[in-house]
Design a protein around this motif. Structure first.
Motif, PDB file in Angstrom:
ATOM      1  N   UNK A  68       0.853  -1.380   0.132  1.00 15.49           N
ATOM      2  CA  UNK A  68      -0.009  -0.014   0.032  1.00 15.49           C
ATOM      3  C   UNK A  68       1.115   1.291  -0.185  1.00 15.49           C
ATOM      4  N   UNK A  69       1.881   1.170   0.658  1.00 17.60           N
ATOM      5  CA  UNK A  69       2.927   2.430   0.655  1.00 17.60           C
ATOM      6  C   UNK A  69       4.060   2.305  -0.013  1.00 17.60           C
ATOM      7  N   UNK A  70       4.346   1.362  -0.942  1.00 17.63           N
ATOM      8  CA  UNK A  70       5.331   1.355  -1.671  1.00 17.63           C
ATOM      9  C   UNK A  70       5.844   2.432  -2.450  1.00 17.63           C
ATOM     10  N   UNK A  71       7.094   2.733  -2.352  1.00 12.28           N
ATOM     11  CA  UNK A  71       7.666   4.217  -2.974  1.00 12.28           C
ATOM     12  C   UNK A  71       7.462   5.397  -2.325  1.00 12.28           C
ATOM     13  N   UNK A  72       6.712   5.046  -1.080  1.00 14.90           N
ATOM     14  CA  UNK A  72       6.307   6.475  -0.176  1.00 14.90           C
ATOM     15  C   UNK A  72       7.600   6.382   0.800  1.00 14.90           C
ATOM     16  N   UNK A  73       7.822   7.756   1.304  1.00 18.30           N
ATOM     17  CA  UNK A  73       8.852   7.976   2.415  1.00 18.30           C
ATOM     18  C   UNK A  73       8.207   8.572   3.417  1.00 18.30           C
ATOM     19  N   UNK A  74       8.275   7.810   4.505  1.00 16.42           N
ATOM     20  CA  UNK A  74       7.832   8.242   5.856  1.00 16.42           C
ATOM     21  C   UNK A  74       8.863   8.600   6.912  1.00 16.42           C
ATOM     22  N   UNK A  75       8.986  10.101   7.307  1.00 16.25           N
ATOM     23  CA  UNK A  75       9.603  10.577   8.558  1.00 16.25           C
ATOM     24  C   UNK A  75       8.648  10.290   9.856  1.00 16.25           C
ATOM     25  N   UNK A  76       9.281   9.524  10.881  1.00 17.87           N
ATOM     26  CA  UNK A  76       8.701   9.494  12.176  1.00 17.87           C
ATOM     27  C   UNK A  76       9.707   9.861  13.113  1.00 17.87           C
ATOM     28  N   UNK A  77       9.069  11.130  13.792  1.00 17.88           N
ATOM     29  CA  UNK A  77      10.079  11.693  14.671  1.00 17.88           C
ATOM     30  C   UNK A  77       9.943  11.027  16.221  1.00 17.88           C
ATOM     31  N   UNK A  78      11.152  10.900  16.807  1.00 20.65           N
ATOM     32  CA  UNK A  78      11.074  10.093  17.864  1.00 20.65           C
ATOM     33  C   UNK A  78      10.772   8.591  17.835  1.00 20.65           C
ATOM     34  N   UNK A  79      11.678   8.080  16.718  1.00 23.18           N
ATOM     35  CA  UNK A  79      11.037   6.673  16.483  1.00 23.18           C
ATOM     36  C   UNK A  79      11.882   5.371  16.953  1.00 23.18           C
ATOM     37  N   UNK A  80      13.264   5.937  17.975  1.00 16.32           N
ATOM     38  CA  UNK A  80      14.180   4.998  18.450  1.00 16.32           C
ATOM     39  C   UNK A  80      13.573   4.439  19.507  1.00 16.32           C
ATOM     40  N   UNK A  81      12.199   4.638  20.003  1.00 11.68           N
ATOM     41  CA  UNK A  81      11.769   3.928  21.249  1.00 11.68           C
ATOM     42  C   UNK A  81      10.122   3.904  21.076  1.00 11.68           C
ATOM     43  N   UNK A  82       9.515   3.184  21.749  1.00  5.08           N
ATOM     44  CA  UNK A  82       7.864   3.373  22.224  1.00  5.08           C
ATOM     45  C   UNK A  82       7.232   3.374  20.939  1.00  5.08           C
TER      46      UNK A  82
END
Ligand code: NAD
Length: 260
Positions: A1-15
């Motif tokens: 569904x999200x192939x070729x999309x780029x997602x930034x997730x801030x604070x994603x080293x935990x939880x």
């Protein structure tokens, strides 16, 4: 569904952020991880997600308390991965004290990381989303974006601000292919909440398990913690075609907390 999309997730080293990054990767998105932690542990997380889901994963350690660093995170992502389609503003911190004792530097840090970072990230990401006619912005607010609790002046103010920001940017982008929504979780057992459980346990001389039950008992009618994986799939849903017309809203995933 999200192939070729780029997602930034801030604070994603935990939880919660890590749960969201994993879910978006499982739907095919390339991921920009962000957050602090031990370099080798972060690298292990990065390579695990890459291997499990055959997507590109990079880590950017931008400090979300610094406006220029937040804006640079967006620019660097476009430079390295060519685009930014999904921005999940998740990084957040907590501090509790009565308002008259609330340290000024804690107030400033919470407002900067939990609210202003979302403003800077959104402002920097929207032009390229508009160019492509598609974008998903998901702001991780909280049940505390909708109701208050004592001793959380900065957190509750920031999270209510996040819900307000979501409405305004939802209106400004309506019809452009971009949607902007807030997710409002109740208790999720992450390091951020573990500290609050430990504070209750120490203050009341009770076990960690009893303190966790007390925390849930006061606010969350389901009496169960929400899982990062469940929030990950909520965010994935908001990125799906089924959610094309959902914008400017605040979605509660809180075991009934704010129904009371
Ligand atoms: P967590 O402490 O497990 O994770 C926080 C993440 O943010 C980590 O990756 C950390 O490195 C990162 N971070 C902290 N300061 C940063 C900074 N200055 N720059 C970049 N990254 C930074 O916490 P969590 O419980 O997963 O919380 C994630 C979000 O969910 C927060 O916005 C929090 O307010 C929200 N939330 C949590 C709960 C809960 O019960 N845990 C409930 C509602 C909302």
């Amino acid at each position: 569904m999200l192939k070729n999309k780029v997602a930034i997730v801030t604070g994603s080293t935990s939880g919660i952020g890590l749960g969201i990054a994993r879910a978006l990767a499982s739907h095919g998105a390339d991921i920009v991880l962000n957050g602090f932690g031990d370099c080798s542990e972060i690298n292990e997380i990065r390579t695990d997600i890459e291997r499990d889901h055959s997507v590109r994963v990079i880590h950017d350690g931008a400090d979300m308390s610094k406006p220029a660093a937040v804006r640079r995170l967006i620019a660097t992502t476009i430079e390295k991965l060519g685009r930014v389609d999904i921005l999940v503003n998740n990084a957040g911190i907590q501090f509790t004290a009565p308002v008259e004792e609330f340290p000024i530097e804690k107030w400033d840090a919470i407002l900067a990381i939990n609210l202003s970072a979302a403003f800077h990230g959104i402002a920097a990401a929207i032009p390229s989303m508009k160019d492509r006619g598609w974008g998903r912005i998901i702001n991780i607010a909280s049940a505390h974006g909708l109701v208050g609790s004592a001793h959380k002046a900065a957190y509750v103010a920031a999270k209510h601000g996040m819900v307000g920001l979501t409405k305004v940017v939802g209106l400004e982008t309506a019809g452009s292919g971009i949607t902007v929504n807030a997710v409002c979780p109740g208790w999720v057992r992450t390091p951020l909440v573990e500290k609050q459980i430990s504070d209750i346990a120490a203050g009341e001389h009770i076990s960690q398990q009893e303190a966790a039950a007390e925390l849930l008992g006061k606010k969350q009618p389901s009496q169960s913690f929400i899982l990062p994986e469940q929030l990950g799939e909520t965010v994935a849903f908001l990125c799906s075609p089924a959610a094309d017309q959902i914008t400017g809203t605040a979605l509660s995933i809180d075991g009934g907390w704010t129904a009371q």
